[in-house]
Design a protein around this motif. Sequence first.
Motif, PDB file in Angstrom:
ATOM      1  N   GLN A 150     -37.262 110.282  23.494  1.00  0.00           N
ATOM      2  CA  GLN A 150     -38.380 109.955  22.622  1.00  0.00           C
ATOM      3  C   GLN A 150     -39.400 109.165  23.440  1.00  0.00           C
ATOM      4  O   GLN A 150     -39.048 108.234  24.162  1.00  0.00           O
ATOM      5  N   PRO A 151     -40.674 109.550  23.363  1.00  0.00           N
ATOM      6  CA  PRO A 151     -41.700 108.817  24.103  1.00  0.00           C
ATOM      7  C   PRO A 151     -42.165 107.568  23.366  1.00  0.00           C
ATOM      8  O   PRO A 151     -41.939 107.404  22.154  1.00  0.00           O
ATOM      9  N   ILE A 152     -42.822 106.694  24.107  1.00  0.00           N
ATOM     10  CA  ILE A 152     -43.528 105.541  23.553  1.00  0.00           C
ATOM     11  C   ILE A 152     -44.928 105.540  24.156  1.00  0.00           C
ATOM     12  O   ILE A 152     -45.091 105.730  25.363  1.00  0.00           O
ATOM     13  N   VAL A 153     -45.924 105.325  23.321  1.00  0.00           N
ATOM     14  CA  VAL A 153     -47.313 105.221  23.781  1.00  0.00           C
ATOM     15  C   VAL A 153     -47.796 103.807  23.485  1.00  0.00           C
ATOM     16  O   VAL A 153     -47.617 103.294  22.378  1.00  0.00           O
ATOM     17  N   THR A 154     -48.400 103.177  24.490  1.00  0.00           N
ATOM     18  CA  THR A 154     -49.011 101.864  24.306  1.00  0.00           C
ATOM     19  C   THR A 154     -50.503 102.005  24.537  1.00  0.00           C
ATOM     20  O   THR A 154     -50.937 102.500  25.589  1.00  0.00           O
ATOM     21  N   VAL A 155     -51.286 101.597  23.550  1.00  0.00           N
ATOM     22  CA  VAL A 155     -52.745 101.661  23.644  1.00  0.00           C
ATOM     23  C   VAL A 155     -53.272 100.234  23.776  1.00  0.00           C
ATOM     24  O   VAL A 155     -53.087  99.404  22.875  1.00  0.00           O
ATOM     25  N   TYR A 156     -53.889  99.943  24.918  1.00  0.00           N
ATOM     26  CA  TYR A 156     -54.521  98.637  25.131  1.00  0.00           C
ATOM     27  C   TYR A 156     -55.977  98.711  24.707  1.00  0.00           C
ATOM     28  O   TYR A 156     -56.700  99.656  25.070  1.00  0.00           O
ATOM     29  N   LEU A 157     -56.393  97.715  23.945  1.00  0.00           N
ATOM     30  CA  LEU A 157     -57.767  97.664  23.455  1.00  0.00           C
ATOM     31  C   LEU A 157     -58.332  96.272  23.688  1.00  0.00           C
ATOM     32  O   LEU A 157     -57.586  95.272  23.717  1.00  0.00           O
ATOM     33  N   ASP A 158     -59.654  96.195  23.833  1.00  0.00           N
ATOM     34  CA  ASP A 158     -60.344  94.918  23.965  1.00  0.00           C
ATOM     35  C   ASP A 158     -61.316  94.745  22.811  1.00  0.00           C
ATOM     36  O   ASP A 158     -61.987  95.705  22.393  1.00  0.00           O
ATOM     37  N   VAL A 161     -46.951 102.844  19.712  1.00  0.00           N
ATOM     38  CA  VAL A 161     -46.536 104.021  18.959  1.00  0.00           C
ATOM     39  C   VAL A 161     -45.153 104.397  19.455  1.00  0.00           C
ATOM     40  O   VAL A 161     -44.996 104.967  20.535  1.00  0.00           O
ATOM     41  N   SER A 162     -44.131 104.046  18.700  1.00  0.00           N
ATOM     42  CA  SER A 162     -42.757 104.409  19.048  1.00  0.00           C
ATOM     43  C   SER A 162     -42.397 105.739  18.396  1.00  0.00           C
ATOM     44  O   SER A 162     -43.024 106.157  17.423  1.00  0.00           O
ATOM     45  N   GLY A 163     -41.344 106.382  18.932  1.00  0.00           N
ATOM     46  CA  GLY A 163     -40.988 107.694  18.409  1.00  0.00           C
ATOM     47  C   GLY A 163     -42.186 108.609  18.409  1.00  0.00           C
ATOM     48  O   GLY A 163     -42.469 109.310  17.424  1.00  0.00           O
ATOM     49  N   ALA A 164     -42.891 108.665  19.548  1.00  0.00           N
ATOM     50  CA  ALA A 164     -44.248 109.223  19.598  1.00  0.00           C
ATOM     51  C   ALA A 164     -44.315 110.685  19.998  1.00  0.00           C
ATOM     52  O   ALA A 164     -45.367 111.153  20.442  1.00  0.00           O
ATOM     53  N   LYS A 170     -43.017 109.378  28.573  1.00  0.00           N
ATOM     54  CA  LYS A 170     -42.465 110.495  27.819  1.00  0.00           C
ATOM     55  C   LYS A 170     -40.946 110.470  27.768  1.00  0.00           C
ATOM     56  O   LYS A 170     -40.346 111.112  26.910  1.00  0.00           O
ATOM     57  N   ARG A 171     -40.316 109.726  28.676  1.00  0.00           N
ATOM     58  CA  ARG A 171     -38.871 109.544  28.636  1.00  0.00           C
ATOM     59  C   ARG A 171     -38.543 108.065  28.470  1.00  0.00           C
ATOM     60  O   ARG A 171     -37.702 107.522  29.159  1.00  0.00           O
ATOM     61  N   ALA A 172     -39.227 107.439  27.537  1.00  0.00           N
ATOM     62  CA  ALA A 172     -39.059 106.000  27.367  1.00  0.00           C
ATOM     63  C   ALA A 172     -37.617 105.630  27.039  1.00  0.00           C
ATOM     64  O   ALA A 172     -37.053 104.704  27.620  1.00  0.00           O
ATOM     65  N   THR A 173     -37.022 106.332  26.079  1.00  0.00           N
ATOM     66  CA  THR A 173     -35.630 106.069  25.695  1.00  0.00           C
ATOM     67  C   THR A 173     -34.977 107.380  25.279  1.00  0.00           C
ATOM     68  O   THR A 173     -35.658 108.338  24.915  1.00  0.00           O
ATOM     69  N   PHE A 174     -33.653 107.387  25.316  1.00  0.00           N
ATOM     70  CA  PHE A 174     -32.951 108.540  24.753  1.00  0.00           C
ATOM     71  C   PHE A 174     -33.100 108.521  23.234  1.00  0.00           C
ATOM     72  O   PHE A 174     -33.273 107.459  22.620  1.00  0.00           O
ATOM     73  N   ALA A 175     -33.082 109.683  22.637  1.00  0.00           N
ATOM     74  CA  ALA A 175     -33.120 109.785  21.181  1.00  0.00           C
ATOM     75  C   ALA A 175     -31.771 109.310  20.641  1.00  0.00           C
ATOM     76  O   ALA A 175     -30.734 109.907  20.928  1.00  0.00           O
ATOM     77  N   CYS A 176     -31.795 108.220  19.879  1.00  0.00           N
ATOM     78  CA  CYS A 176     -30.552 107.575  19.421  1.00  0.00           C
ATOM     79  C   CYS A 176     -30.095 108.240  18.116  1.00  0.00           C
ATOM     80  O   CYS A 176     -30.304 107.725  17.022  1.00  0.00           O
ATOM     81  N   THR A 177     -29.471 109.387  18.256  1.00  0.00           N
ATOM     82  CA  THR A 177     -29.097 110.215  17.117  1.00  0.00           C
ATOM     83  C   THR A 177     -27.622 110.043  16.755  1.00  0.00           C
ATOM     84  O   THR A 177     -26.825 109.560  17.574  1.00  0.00           O
TER      85      THR A 177
END
Length: 433
Positions: A289-297, A338-341, A382-389
């Motif tokens: 499962q991917p994680i997306v981090t959006v940095y904003l100012d 954005v987790s589970g992205a 895109k490979r932030a963590t394994f899918a914990c199923t």
Amino acid sequence: MAGDVHALARTLMRVAVVGGGWAGIAAAVHATRAGHAVTLFEMAAQLGGRARSVDAGGARLDNGQHILIGAYVETLALMRTVGVDPQEVLARQPLALVGPDGQGLRLRRGPAVPAFVAAVLRHRGWSWRERAALLRHAAAWALAGFEADAACTVERLCAAMPQRVRDELVAPLCVAALNTPAPEASAQVFLRVLRDALFAGRGAADLLLPRAPLSEVLPAPARAWLQAHGSRVRLGHRVQTLTATTAGWAVDGEDFDAVVLACTAHEAARLARAVAPAWAAQAAAFEYQPIVTVYLDSAGTRLPQPMTALPEGPDAPAQYVFDHGALGACAGRFAAVVSGARAWTQRGLEVTAEAVRQQLLDAFAPGTWRSPPLVRRVLADKRATFACTPGLQRPATVLAPRLCAAGDYVAGPYPATLEGAVRAGKAATAALT
């Protein structure tokens, strides 16, 4: 006399640690403390793996927003070992899962169970029926020892809960802890996390939010500590071969008595394929499962709390936003996570970033943003963590004599977290002997 000989043998063991993420750092530090001669190989130019800092147009950003909690006892102990004071680099506060409207679950300091019960009873955003239902479920989980059927999902576990409790608490907590959406996530692992965080003891559920760059929280001090204690740290070196020898193992032709594979599951599977094919096949079979981090100012903006839970929806991808200024770091900088992205990465990072920016404008009251939030950087793993199923079979720590694996993906009770990685590194080092 025999004890002295065994101690000397341990001291003289040559140990290679392949991978310099938090699991590899833990393995290298514990092996060094045990007296072994350690060489740490890391393919990147710095240690830290998926939890480090990167340069971004003159700014120092983390390669993902990370949260630690008070229950991370091994991680905190490792930081102290390498000379880091957690109080200086982490902002500690009682758990608060609060939305932009100020409503939410706020724990106060004190014994864990009474603090949780009181927080639920104080939650003014839920009716008495909804609060009572959550407490009944929590009590039932506790009476069952926080155990669930291995095939059960979090969604099924909580199906009888009121919808609002599921939407506002269970779903965001599940995806934050397991990086897997509730319909797909393991109820067994979710309950273990709840047990060890919310109900383990005083301060276990406290949020520990980095107020220094992640590289300063552990990776950079760990490198200095390792080198000061005689260990070798070889950066920019991607290990190509692992072969068995009569005396132990060869890593790229260099002889070692023992090896810890602390790289990613994908890399470990590549290296172990010839020497432990069954283990390698299992390590290579993960879904991610991917994680997306959006940095904003947004100059001049200060949010009501350092971490705010966000209402998620079809056009609102982020579950949380962090105010770095409120953490004592860079004022006017924010990180939305954005987790589970998986679905959002398929739509593209530009689309995701714009959706997050609009989500922040819509979620907070008019006037909150003193200047329009501008996207500074989007980071996706895109490979932030394994899918914990449910029923997931994870590879064992020991592959062969004096060959072990360390990573948040190896067999264990926790999802892919920093604490899981650190514990795996410590366990791998212990298993070598």
